[in-house]
Design a protein around this motif. Structure first.
Motif, PDB file in Angstrom:
ATOM      1  N   HIS A   1       0.560   2.594  -0.122  1.00  0.00           N
ATOM      2  CA  HIS A   1      -0.294   2.817  -0.030  1.00  0.00           C
ATOM      3  C   HIS A   1       0.300   4.454   0.766  1.00  0.00           C
ATOM      4  N   ALA A   2       0.896   4.528   1.522  1.00  0.00           N
ATOM      5  CA  ALA A   2       1.501   5.469   2.517  1.00  0.00           C
ATOM      6  C   ALA A   2       1.287   7.232   1.213  1.00  0.00           C
ATOM      7  N   LEU A   3       2.413   6.458   0.649  1.00  0.00           N
ATOM      8  CA  LEU A   3       2.608   7.556  -0.926  1.00  0.00           C
ATOM      9  C   LEU A   3       0.911   8.531  -1.572  1.00  0.00           C
ATOM     10  N   ALA A   4       0.659   7.047  -1.739  1.00  0.00           N
ATOM     11  CA  ALA A   4      -1.226   7.743  -1.472  1.00  0.00           C
ATOM     12  C   ALA A   4      -1.852   8.409  -1.569  1.00  0.00           C
ATOM     13  N   ARG A   5      -1.611   8.509  -0.029  1.00  0.00           N
ATOM     14  CA  ARG A   5      -2.565   8.701   0.864  1.00  0.00           C
ATOM     15  C   ARG A   5      -1.510  10.449   1.120  1.00  0.00           C
ATOM     16  N   VAL A   6       0.095  10.624   1.409  1.00  0.00           N
ATOM     17  CA  VAL A   6       0.278  12.074   0.640  1.00  0.00           C
ATOM     18  C   VAL A   6       0.024  12.589   0.192  1.00  0.00           C
ATOM     19  N   ALA A   7       0.175  12.013  -1.235  1.00  0.00           N
ATOM     20  CA  ALA A   7      -0.468  12.430  -3.147  1.00  0.00           C
ATOM     21  C   ALA A   7      -1.085  13.444  -2.764  1.00  0.00           C
ATOM     22  N   HIS A   8      -2.734  12.067  -2.032  1.00  0.00           N
ATOM     23  CA  HIS A   8      -4.276  12.980  -1.839  1.00  0.00           C
ATOM     24  C   HIS A   8      -4.007  13.316  -1.314  1.00  0.00           C
ATOM     25  N   ASP A   9      -3.427  13.873   0.311  1.00  0.00           N
ATOM     26  CA  ASP A   9      -3.725  14.561   1.555  1.00  0.00           C
ATOM     27  C   ASP A   9      -2.797  16.520   0.715  1.00  0.00           C
ATOM     28  N   HIS A  10      -2.243  16.017  -0.451  1.00  0.00           N
ATOM     29  CA  HIS A  10      -1.335  17.065  -0.829  1.00  0.00           C
ATOM     30  C   HIS A  10      -1.817  17.849  -2.444  1.00  0.00           C
ATOM     31  N   ASP A  11      -2.703  17.530  -3.123  1.00  0.00           N
ATOM     32  CA  ASP A  11      -2.885  17.296  -4.211  1.00  0.00           C
ATOM     33  C   ASP A  11      -2.023  17.578  -5.275  1.00  0.00           C
ATOM     34  N   ALA A  12      -1.067  15.971  -4.880  1.00  0.00           N
ATOM     35  CA  ALA A  12      -0.051  16.216  -5.292  1.00  0.00           C
ATOM     36  C   ALA A  12      -0.180  15.607  -7.531  1.00  0.00           C
ATOM     37  N   TRP A  13       0.592  16.847  -8.068  1.00  0.00           N
ATOM     38  CA  TRP A  13       0.376  16.586  -9.796  1.00  0.00           C
ATOM     39  C   TRP A  13       1.356  15.526  -9.944  1.00  0.00           C
ATOM     40  N   MET A  14       2.805  14.544  -9.467  1.00  0.00           N
ATOM     41  CA  MET A  14       3.208  13.602  -9.845  1.00  0.00           C
ATOM     42  C   MET A  14       3.605  12.526  -8.316  1.00  0.00           C
ATOM     43  N   ILE A  15       4.140  12.204  -8.338  1.00  0.00           N
ATOM     44  CA  ILE A  15       4.771  10.962  -7.525  1.00  0.00           C
ATOM     45  C   ILE A  15       6.286  10.779  -7.448  1.00  0.00           C
ATOM     46  N   LEU A  16       7.353  10.657  -6.918  1.00  0.00           N
ATOM     47  CA  LEU A  16       8.834  10.726  -7.758  1.00  0.00           C
ATOM     48  C   LEU A  16       9.318   9.349  -6.669  1.00  0.00           C
ATOM     49  N   VAL A  17       9.769   9.035  -6.894  1.00  0.00           N
ATOM     50  CA  VAL A  17      10.427   7.136  -6.606  1.00  0.00           C
ATOM     51  C   VAL A  17      11.702   7.492  -6.901  1.00  0.00           C
ATOM     52  N   GLY A  18      12.923   7.021  -6.060  1.00  0.00           N
ATOM     53  CA  GLY A  18      14.247   5.904  -6.355  1.00  0.00           C
ATOM     54  C   GLY A  18      14.399   4.483  -7.409  1.00  0.00           C
ATOM     55  N   SER A  19      14.905   4.446  -7.814  1.00  0.00           N
ATOM     56  CA  SER A  19      14.534   2.956  -8.208  1.00  0.00           C
ATOM     57  C   SER A  19      15.709   2.304  -7.564  1.00  0.00           C
ATOM     58  N   ARG A  20      15.471   0.836  -7.874  1.00  0.00           N
ATOM     59  CA  ARG A  20      15.537  -0.095  -6.426  1.00  0.00           C
ATOM     60  C   ARG A  20      17.151  -0.093  -6.380  1.00  0.00           C
TER      61      ARG A  20
END
Length: 174
Positions: A116-135
């Motif tokens: 939820h936090a990454l989704a909010r940040v992506a929305h707030d910053h008009d993200a092109w994409m979201i990257l995360v590290g593997s588990r």
């Protein structure tokens, strides 16, 4: 309670440019942030490195953009925390990883469940994409995935922007 002020941009953000958001965690392999920086450069995008502190919950957001949060654990002693930013150490770690990066970037601290936090940040910053590290490698990472699923998987099923997983070498995992 602790109050965390917004972190400034390093470099001048490009007006009208979209953003690449990368999820960061303490001790994460540098390659995750470095890959996100390379991608942001290739796309002409701004870079936002976001950490969601899962041990805290939001109390309020102030007009200046600062967050006031409190620990989820009621036994946690919160004495001097008001004078210390909870995110300074990770922000310094990210800055060290990006010391050779010439593009515009900033560190964003938030609290709560990472998807939820990454989704909010992506929305707030008009993200092109979201990257995360593997588990994480090993039994601990497998158990986290089994119990709660992966952040990348939950993001991929709920976001309107692409989600990219950056593999971490098992010896580099936190």
């Amino acid at each position: 309670m602790a109050r965390s002020a917004p972190h400034p941009w390093h470099g001048m953000p490009v007006d009208g440019a979209r953003t690449v958001v990368v999820g960061v965690i303490p001790g994460q392999a540098a390659r995750v942030v470095l890959f996100a920086a390379e991608l942001a450069t290739a796309l002409g995008a701004n870079l936002v490195c976001a950490w969601s502190d899962t041990a805290r919950t939001l109390v309020t957001t102030h007009a200046d953009g600062s967050l006031e949060s409190t620990p989820l654990d009621p036994d946690h002693v919160d004495g001097a925390e008001a004078f210390v930013l909870a995110d300074d150490e990770l922000a310094a770690e990210v800055a060290q990883h990006l010391s050779a990066f010439a593009g515009p970037w900033r560190f964003v601290y938030t609290v709560g469940e990472p998807t939820h936090a990454l989704a909010r940040v992506a929305h707030d910053h008009d993200a092109w994409m979201i990257l995360v590290g593997s588990r994480r490698a090993g039994l601990g990472g497998w158990m986290n995935h089994l119990v709660g699923g992966s952040t990348a998987g939950r993001l991929a099923h709920s976001q309107p922007v692409p989600v990219t997983i950056v593999p971490q070498h098992p010896k580099e995992s936190p």
